[in-house]
Write an enzyme that holds these catalytic residues in place. Structure first.
Site, PDB file in Angstrom:
ATOM      1  N   SER A 248      42.107  15.104   7.589  1.00 32.71           N
ATOM      2  CA  SER A 248      42.002  15.544   6.193  1.00 32.71           C
ATOM      3  C   SER A 248      42.980  16.683   5.899  1.00 32.71           C
ATOM      4  CB  SER A 248      40.569  15.963   5.856  1.00 32.71           C
ATOM      5  OG  SER A 248      40.207  17.155   6.496  1.00 32.71           O
ATOM      6  N   ASN A 249      43.278  17.504   6.888  1.00 31.78           N
ATOM      7  CA  ASN A 249      44.254  18.576   6.648  1.00 31.78           C
ATOM      8  C   ASN A 249      45.675  18.026   6.529  1.00 31.78           C
ATOM      9  OD1 ASN A 249      43.084  21.409   6.591  1.00 31.78           O
ATOM     10  ND2 ASN A 249      41.963  20.492   8.289  1.00 31.78           N
TER      11      ASN A 249
ATOM     12  N   ARG B 177      43.918  20.227  21.466  1.00 33.09           N
ATOM     13  CA  ARG B 177      44.428  20.497  22.809  1.00 33.09           C
ATOM     14  C   ARG B 177      45.059  21.886  22.832  1.00 33.09           C
ATOM     15  NH1 ARG B 177      42.333  17.253  26.106  1.00 33.09           N
ATOM     16  NH2 ARG B 177      43.915  17.864  27.606  1.00 33.09           N
TER      17      ARG B 177
ATOM     18  N   HIS C 213      42.269  26.941  12.098  1.00 28.47           N
ATOM     19  CA  HIS C 213      41.082  27.067  12.943  1.00 28.47           C
ATOM     20  C   HIS C 213      39.874  27.340  12.042  1.00 28.47           C
ATOM     21  CE1 HIS C 213      38.879  27.882  16.627  1.00 28.47           C
ATOM     22  NE2 HIS C 213      38.340  28.920  16.017  1.00 28.47           N
TER      23      HIS C 213
HETATM   24  C1  GAR Z   1      39.466  21.306  11.058  1.00 28.13           C
HETATM   25  O1  GAR Z   1      38.255  21.867  10.641  1.00 28.13           O
HETATM   26  C2  GAR Z   1      40.255  22.304  11.867  1.00 28.13           C
HETATM   27  O2  GAR Z   1      40.088  23.616  11.457  1.00 28.13           O
HETATM   28  C3  GAR Z   1      39.673  22.074  13.242  1.00 28.13           C
HETATM   29  O3  GAR Z   1      39.521  20.690  13.336  1.00 28.13           O
HETATM   30  C4  GAR Z   1      39.231  20.162  12.045  1.00 28.13           C
HETATM   31  C5  GAR Z   1      40.143  18.988  11.797  1.00 28.13           C
HETATM   32  O4  GAR Z   1      39.827  18.352  10.600  1.00 28.13           O
HETATM   33  N1  GAR Z   1      40.548  22.594  14.257  1.00 28.13           N
HETATM   34  C6  GAR Z   1      40.104  23.160  15.366  1.00 28.13           C
HETATM   35  O5  GAR Z   1      38.920  23.276  15.627  1.00 28.13           O
HETATM   36  C7  GAR Z   1      41.176  23.652  16.309  1.00 28.13           C
HETATM   37  N2  GAR Z   1      40.637  24.538  17.264  1.00 28.13           N
HETATM   38  P1  GAR Z   1      40.769  17.226   9.999  1.00 28.13           P
HETATM   39  O6  GAR Z   1      41.085  16.269  11.133  1.00 28.13           O
HETATM   40  O7  GAR Z   1      39.940  16.564   8.953  1.00 28.13           O
HETATM   41  O8  GAR Z   1      41.993  17.871   9.451  1.00 28.13           O
END
Ligand code: GAR
Length: 218
Positions: A40-41, A118, A136
């Protein structure tokens, strides 16, 4: 007068620094996205570019888990995606060297870890000096590492959030670019809280990318 003037179903937040996406002069940023799952990001960055809130182009997406939803999202946006399965690499450095090789082939200049689960090494970080960015789901330096949303819920804090920062070898420790604060409601579950955090992630990630690029041009 109610004890809590903010309705529980609203999404109050505080973003700092409160700067919008700024247009980067002269040429678009060439982004490479790294994602492990949903993506989603990735999509938030793609949407910011499409709506001209961010002057950039996504050269390629690298994902490490076969079947990660980010691959389908990339296809819908016409962005090339490459599976680099970390299970095929003996050392983290070998995985990172492959990532650098692929990103160089695609002309990537900025690396965005958008849900990359990772730990990365100096092999990647030094290949793009001050141009590796991570998002994060906590207000760093609180709740570094895995399961940040669970950690926040379990701790009993009443406000958490998300952070976009430059990546350094120590995990979740680089200079902060932008943060958004998010309240934790009494009835929150992992999913409701993470959903509320993600609304803010999608706002601050494109803005923080623009901010990082602007800072480097000064
Ligand atoms: C997000 O909430 C991001 O902050 C987190 O994974 C999710 C990915 O969401 N990242 C971490 O925890 C890194 N340590 P997405 O796949 O929907 O973008």
């Amino acid at each position: 007068m109610t004890a809590n003037p903010i309705p529980a179903n609203s999404t109050p937040s505080l973003i700092s620094p409160d700067v919008p996406c700024s247009s980067i002069p002269s040429f678009p940023l060439k982004l490479g996205i790294m994602a492990s799952g949903n993506g989603s990001n990735f999509e938030a960055v793609a949407e910011a570019i499409a709506s001209k809130r961010l002057n950039a182009q996504i050269q390629a997406v690298i994902y490490n888990n076969p079947g990660a939803k980010v691959a389908a999202r990339a296809e819908r946006w016409g962005v090339p995606s490459v599976l680099i399965n970390h299970r095929d690499y003996r050392k983290r450095e070998d995985l990172d060297a492959k990532i650098v090789e692929i990103f160089r082939q695609f002309g990537v200049e900025w690396v965005i870890m958008a849900g990359w689960m990772r730990i990365v090494t100096p092999v990647l970080i030094d290949a793009f000096p001050n141009r590796v960015i991570n998002i994060h789901p906590s207000l760093l330096p609180s709740f570094r590492g895995a399961k940040a949303v669970e950690q926040a819920l379990a701790s009993g804090v009443k406000i958490t959030g998300c952070t976009v920062h430059l990546v350094v070898p120590e995990v979740d420790s680089g200079p902060v670019l932008m943060q958004a604060a998010v309240p934790i409601w009494a009835d929150d579950t992992l999913d409701t809280l993470h959903d509320r955090i993600q609304v803010q992630e999608h706002i601050i990630l494109p803005r923080a990318i623009a901010l990082a690029a602007t800072q480097q041009q000064m």
